[in-house]
Design an enzyme around this catalytic site. Structure first.
Site, PDB file in Angstrom:
ATOM      1  N   GLU A  83       6.787  -6.522  -3.482  1.00  0.00           N
ATOM      2  CA  GLU A  83       6.099  -5.843  -4.579  1.00  0.00           C
ATOM      3  C   GLU A  83       6.190  -4.321  -4.465  1.00  0.00           C
ATOM      4  OE1 GLU A  83       2.790  -7.023  -1.582  1.00  0.00           O
ATOM      5  OE2 GLU A  83       4.729  -7.786  -2.266  1.00  0.00           O
ATOM      6  N   ASP A  91       3.644   0.636  -4.461  1.00  0.00           N
ATOM      7  CA  ASP A  91       3.249  -0.704  -4.035  1.00  0.00           C
ATOM      8  C   ASP A  91       2.161  -1.220  -4.966  1.00  0.00           C
ATOM      9  OD1 ASP A  91       3.453  -2.742  -1.681  1.00  0.00           O
ATOM     10  OD2 ASP A  91       1.316  -2.510  -2.054  1.00  0.00           O
ATOM     11  N   ILE A  92       2.271  -2.488  -5.360  1.00  0.00           N
ATOM     12  CA  ILE A  92       1.255  -3.104  -6.212  1.00  0.00           C
ATOM     13  C   ILE A  92       0.041  -3.452  -5.366  1.00  0.00           C
ATOM     14  CG2 ILE A  92       0.740  -4.977  -7.814  1.00  0.00           C
ATOM     15  CD1 ILE A  92       3.756  -5.282  -8.234  1.00  0.00           C
TER      16      ILE A  92
END
Length: 229
Positions: A146, A103-104
Site C-alpha cells: 500500500e 502510505d495508506i
C-alpha cells in the site's frame, strides 16, 4: 499466438529477413519485369505486418516490465530508472529534487473486513486519484503493498510539502467505493528534498524515515530536507 512469436523470435526474425532477400533476388532474376513491382509490394506488406506484430509485442513487454499490473501506474523498476536520470540532472544542472513516500493509513483492516478484492479496488482508486495530481514530468510509482512514491524534479522542499499536503487532503476528501460499500481513507507522506547529488539509496531512506514519523500521527505530512541528510 503472441507466446509463439516471443518464444521463436530469435529464429523467426533472421529467417524472415533471409527469406525476403532471397526471394527478392529470385524474382529479380527470373520473373518478368511487369510482375516485379507487385511482388515486391506484396513482400513489403508482409514485412510491415511482421514489424507491426513485433512492435505491439515489444510495447506489451515494456508495459509488463515498467508498469504495476494492478494499478496501471509505474512500478519500482521504472522508479529506479527515472530517479537515476533525475539525480544526474541534479548533478549537472544543480536543480532541486524531491521525493514523496506515501502510505495508506490502516489499510490492513480493509482487507480483513471487506476482503482482498476490496483492498485491490481501493489501491486502484487511490492510484487514480494520485495520478490526477501528477504532471507528465513527475513520476508516480507503486512502491509495493500500500505504498506509493512520487518523484518531483525541479521541486524544492517547500513546494514539495505544499504538493504533498494537497494530495493528502484530496485523499481525505475522496470517498472510495467497493460495490455498495463506501470507505474513507487517509494517507501519510514522508518528504525528502535535495539540492545536490547524493546516494540514491540514502535519499530513499531519508524519505522513508520521514514517512515513519508521519505514520506516528497519521493523515500527516512530515519533511526531511537537505539539512537532515
Amino acid at each position: 499466438m503472441d507466446n509463439f512469436f516471443i518464444r521463436f523470435s530469435p529464429l523467426i526474425l533472421p529467417f524472415k529477413v533471409f527469406s525476403l532477400h532471397a526471394f527478392g533476388c529470385i524474382i529479380t532474376l527470373w520473373v518478368k519485369d511487369q510482375y516485379v513491382i507487385p511482388i515486391w509490394l506484396s513482400m513489403a506488406l508482409i514485412d510491415a505486418a511482421f514489424a507491426s506484430k513485433y512492435g505491439s509485442i515489444i510495447q506489451e513487454l515494456y508495459n509488463n516490465s515498467y508498469k504495476d499490473a494492478l494499478t496501471g501506474i509505474q512500478n519500482r523498476r521504472c522508479f529506479y530508472m527515472r530517479i537515476i536520470d533525475e539525480m544526474e540532472k541534479v548533478r549537472t544542472r544543480n536543480t532541486p529534487l524531491s521525493l514523496l513516500m506515501i502510505d495508506i493509513d490502516n489499510f490492513k483492516p480493509i482487507n480483513d473486513t471487506y476482503g482482498h478484492d476490496a483492498g485491490d479496488e481501493v489501491l486502484k482508486q487511490i492510484a487514480a486519484v494520485l495520478k490526477e495530481n501528477v504532471k507528465n514530468t513527475e513520476t508516480l510509482s507503486r512502491w509495493g503493498g500500500e505504498e506509493f512514491t512520487i518523484l518531483l524534479p525541479d521541486t524544492n522542499v517547500e513546494d514539495a510539502m505544499k504538493f504533498a499536503d494537497k494530495i493528502r487532503s484530496n485523499i481525505w476528501e475522496h470517498r472510495f467505493k467497493y460495490e455498495d460499500i463506501t470507505i474513507k481513507l487517509t494517507i501519510s507522506i514522508g518528504v525528502a528534498s535535495i539540492n545536490e547529488v547524493m546516494d540514491i539509496g540514502q535519499f530513499i531512506k531519508v524519505a522513508d524515515s520521514a514517512l515513519y514519523k508521519a505514520k506516528e500521527k497519521k493523515n500527516f505530512v512530515e519533511r526531511l530536507g537537505q539539512a537532515a541528510l
